[in-house]
Motif scaffolding. Structure first.
Motif, PDB file in Angstrom:
ATOM      1  N   VAL A   8       0.835  -1.200   0.000  1.00  0.00           N
ATOM      2  CA  VAL A   8       0.000   0.000   0.000  1.00  0.00           C
ATOM      3  C   VAL A   8       0.869   1.249   0.000  1.00  0.00           C
ATOM      4  N   THR A   9       0.267   2.357  -0.358  1.00  0.00           N
ATOM      5  CA  THR A   9       0.935   3.644  -0.231  1.00  0.00           C
ATOM      6  C   THR A   9       0.895   4.110   1.220  1.00  0.00           C
ATOM      7  N   GLY A  10       1.967   4.776   1.649  1.00  0.00           N
ATOM      8  CA  GLY A  10       1.964   5.376   2.972  1.00  0.00           C
ATOM      9  C   GLY A  10       1.262   6.713   2.987  1.00  0.00           C
ATOM     10  N   ALA A  11       1.349   7.433   1.863  1.00  0.00           N
ATOM     11  CA  ALA A  11       0.659   8.709   1.679  1.00  0.00           C
ATOM     12  C   ALA A  11       0.423   8.878   0.190  1.00  0.00           C
ATOM     13  N   SER A  12      -0.797   9.199  -0.186  1.00  0.00           N
ATOM     14  CA  SER A  12      -1.156   9.302  -1.600  1.00  0.00           C
ATOM     15  C   SER A  12      -0.418  10.452  -2.263  1.00  0.00           C
ATOM     16  N   ASN A  13       0.102  10.196  -3.460  1.00  0.00           N
ATOM     17  CA  ASN A  13       0.759  11.268  -4.202  1.00  0.00           C
ATOM     18  C   ASN A  13      -0.237  12.163  -4.918  1.00  0.00           C
TER      19      ASN A  13
END
Length: 451
Positions: A164-169
């Motif tokens: 998963v992403t840690g923070a969405s770009n």
């Protein structure tokens, strides 16, 4: 240490703060860099360190010369810096790569089973798994429902890895990593995290959160010198086929067979990017040395100022989940009636403001949000209140009176017509070209009737 009170100034000094750029009307202005999420500028201390390293540069690991041994020590010490920066476990391994995309390519080659991921990922954490035929789970309208769906999917059919992403770009929204790690581990899976947008903005603790693998890039972390990293559990990386066959990855070679070294050397064949790795390590140490909470407070202040200012202009930032646990220092939005590419071209040509526009290498996420393209403003340790206010002022002027220059769209995107700006003298001074190669593929063409 306690965090200092918020000031309108930068948190750390970055290279290029005083850069001046031409405007289409013949004027000139200070460049306002609000494109940190694409590539962050180098920290001034990182650039200085690179100069020191270049003065002593030599090949590593196989040289008896003094400078070779210095650079070997520098290179291996960088692993310790990364280990500390991300709170890695004592038996985790740090493999230096080119960037986050490269790190996920390595992890995908080493994962001994199926992976499960969400459809909100950056292409760096989507395409390697898609190519393997792994499972892509559709995000739900809320974060809580998405986590329930993830657990149900793992219960239905176990997997080796959740990634998963840690923070969405795109939206900046963070994911609750300890919760996702618990879900994955309950069902016998490991958790990998795309930390490209998380690492520059928030402290990371692999041991504390239960994250098994983390990937991030130096060029997002104020060290744009071509290095990235994959850090995490050793066993899969020791068992995997070498990511790149070549010198430095072996313990013995005959014409008939090769004995491969364990990780990290196993996946670092060839002469490594010593300068890039040194820069990345220095950036990790500089960010880690900030007072506790200073970075979070700085970005929160700037982000709230930007979001409030956009709201006053009738602009609502893009958001994936109403129950997400906060966001890092980036905001994506659209302007009614004006294509995203035209907004970005206007901000650059008439105001000297750099933002990103397009689909941000996250096509499924943009499709989920229902927009063909957006504008993204992003900031970090070198950003100031003045930067945010200049963007809001320029957007206010766009709303009040429109553009003051003509713009046209072609396959390369939007550009002012005529384009009066020129390349700097050190690049030949030729007219500025509109040619680009977007990571997104073809630039979305505006529907008929949109100016």
């Amino acid at each position: 240490m306690t965090a200092p009170s918020i000031t309108p100034t930068a948190l750390l000094s970055v290279v290029g703060t005083d850069a001046r750029v031409p405007l289409v009307d013949g004027g000139e202005t200070r460049y306002t860099n609000l494109d940190y999420a694409a590539s962050a500028p180098a920290l001034a201390t990182v650039a200085e360190h690179v100069g020191e390293v270049l003065a002593s540069y030599a090949s590593v690991h196989r040289g008896a010369g003094y400078l070779s041994r210095v650079c070997t020590a520098l290179y291996e010490d960088a692993r310790a810096a990364v280990t500390s920066f991300v709170g890695a476990r004592g038996d985790d391994v740090v493999v230096f790569t080119r960037h986050t995309t490269d790190a996920f390519g390595l992890l995908a080659s080493a994962t001994p089973g199926e992976a499960v991921l969400l459809d909100i990922e950056h292409h760096a954490n989507l395409l390697p798994w898609q190519r393997r035929g792994d499972r892509v789970l559709a995000a739900r309208p809320t974060l809580a429902a998405t986590l329930d769906a993830l657990e149900a999917e793992l219960r239905r059919r176990p997997a080796a890895l959740v990634t998963v992403t840690g923070a969405s770009n795109v939206t900046g929204e963070r994911t609750p990593l300890p919760t996702i790690a618990d879900i994955a581990h309950r069902h016998g899976a490991r958790l990998a995290v795309d930390g490209a947008q998380l690492a520059p903005h928030r402290p990371i603790d692999l041991a504390g959160t239960g994250v098994d693998y983390l990937a991030f890039s130096g060029h997002k972390l104020y060290a744009p010198y071509g290095a990235g990293v994959l850090v995490g559990r050793r066993d899969w990386l020791d068992a995997a086929e070498p990511y790149l066959a070549g010198g430095g990855a072996v313990t013995d070679v005959t014409v008939a067979a090769t004995a491969w070294a364990p990780a990290p050397a196993r996946h670092e064949a060839g002469t490594p990017n010593v300068v890039g790795v040194a820069a990345l390590a220095r950036a990790c140490r500089e960010l880690a040395a900030l007072p506790a909470g200073a970075l979070v407070d700085h970005e929160h202040h700037l982000r709230e100022r930007l979001v409030d200012g956009l709201a006053a202009l009738g602009i609502t930032p893009l958001r994936l989940w109403p129950d997400s646990p906060g966001a890092v220092g980036l905001v994506a939005f659209t302007v009614d009636g004006v294509p995203a590419g035209k907004v970005a071209a206007y901000l650059s040509a008439e105001h000297g403001i750099g933002v990103r526009d397009g689909r941000f290498c996250a096509h499924p996420l943009l499709d989920r949000l229902g927009v063909p393209a957006a504008v993204r403003a992003s900031f970090g340790v070198g950003s100031t209140v003045e930067d945010v206010d200049r963007l809001l002022s320029a957007l206010g002027a766009l709303s009040a009176r429109g553009t003051q220059w003509a713009y046209a769209q072609d396959s390369a995107g939007w550009a002012p017509v005529p384009e009066t700006r020129r390349l700097p003298d050190w690049l030949g001074g030729a007219p500025l070209s509109g040619e680009q190669r977007p990571c997104d593929g073809p630039v979305p063409v505006s529907p008929p009737g949109i100016p």
